[in-house]
Scaffold this motif. Structure first.
Motif, PDB file in Angstrom:
ATOM      1  N   PRO A  19     -44.064  81.247  69.860  1.00  0.00           N
ATOM      2  CA  PRO A  19     -42.886  80.961  70.754  1.00  0.00           C
ATOM      3  C   PRO A  19     -42.549  79.728  71.249  1.00  0.00           C
ATOM      4  CG  PRO A  19     -45.005  81.884  71.829  1.00  0.00           C
ATOM      5  CD  PRO A  19     -45.289  81.978  70.304  1.00  0.00           C
ATOM      6  N   LEU A  20     -43.515  78.854  70.934  1.00  0.00           N
ATOM      7  CA  LEU A  20     -43.152  77.204  71.047  1.00  0.00           C
ATOM      8  C   LEU A  20     -42.435  76.471  70.055  1.00  0.00           C
ATOM      9  CD1 LEU A  20     -46.233  76.445  73.214  1.00  0.00           C
ATOM     10  CD2 LEU A  20     -44.115  76.894  74.209  1.00  0.00           C
ATOM     11  N   ILE A  21     -42.217  77.134  68.989  1.00  0.00           N
ATOM     12  CA  ILE A  21     -41.245  76.644  67.970  1.00  0.00           C
ATOM     13  C   ILE A  21     -39.787  76.982  68.153  1.00  0.00           C
ATOM     14  CG2 ILE A  21     -40.900  76.921  65.343  1.00  0.00           C
ATOM     15  CD1 ILE A  21     -43.821  77.801  64.822  1.00  0.00           C
ATOM     16  N   ARG A  22     -39.364  75.631  68.366  1.00  0.00           N
ATOM     17  CA  ARG A  22     -37.840  75.577  68.694  1.00  0.00           C
ATOM     18  C   ARG A  22     -36.866  75.848  67.451  1.00  0.00           C
ATOM     19  NH1 ARG A  22     -36.486  73.016  73.323  1.00  0.00           N
ATOM     20  NH2 ARG A  22     -34.581  71.940  72.354  1.00  0.00           N
ATOM     21  N   PHE A  23     -37.198  75.091  66.182  1.00  0.00           N
ATOM     22  CA  PHE A  23     -36.553  75.106  65.133  1.00  0.00           C
ATOM     23  C   PHE A  23     -37.308  74.911  63.984  1.00  0.00           C
ATOM     24  CE2 PHE A  23     -34.887  71.921  62.014  1.00  0.00           C
ATOM     25  CZ  PHE A  23     -33.714  72.477  61.629  1.00  0.00           C
TER      26      PHE A  23
END
Length: 132
Positions: A21-25
């Motif tokens: 969930p901490l991956i933005r892009f």
């Protein structure tokens, strides 16, 4: 891995983004720095415009290509990570079914343990991708 196939690239961008969930892009760029696929986290407050993201892709690939000059001394680049005030970015070279080069471009929230996510989730995912 056929990253020139836009459907293949888009599916795997999305799957990689969903690994944490901490991956933005997540983006996949050709060896020329052209984005062939992207996936953004839902309801993301983007820090850059689409044009800035395209420029970032070109620059990230250029920097990765420059690092190859040192491969004979240092070995193959597995990934590179840069930490900024507002996010963390990573560039990971990808194998391809042809001679073309591709790069996985990822941004993380600043509080992410990016090294853990890269080594234990993303690189493990890449290992099991179909090779052709």
């Amino acid at each position: 891995m056929d990253f020139a196939n836009e459907d293949f690239a888009n599916i795997h961008c999305k799957h990689i983004r969903e690994l944490d969930p901490l991956i933005r892009f997540v983006g996949i760029a050709s060896g020329m720095g052209t984005l062939v696929a992207t996936s953004y986290r839902e309801q993301l407050n983007a820090l850059m415009s689409d044009d800035e993201t395209r420029l970032y892709a070109m620059q990230a690939v250029f920097r990765a290509e420059l690092r190859e000059d040192f491969q004979k001394n240092l070995g193959t680049l597995n990934y590179s990570v840069g930490k900024y005030d507002k996010l963390i970015r990573a560039t990971i070279p990808l194998d391809s079914v042809n001679e073309s080069k591709y790069y996985l471009l990822i941004s993380f929230d600043i509080e992410a343990n990016s090294i853990f996510i890269i080594e234990k989730k993303i690189l493990e995912y890449i290992k099991v991708l179909p090779r052709g």
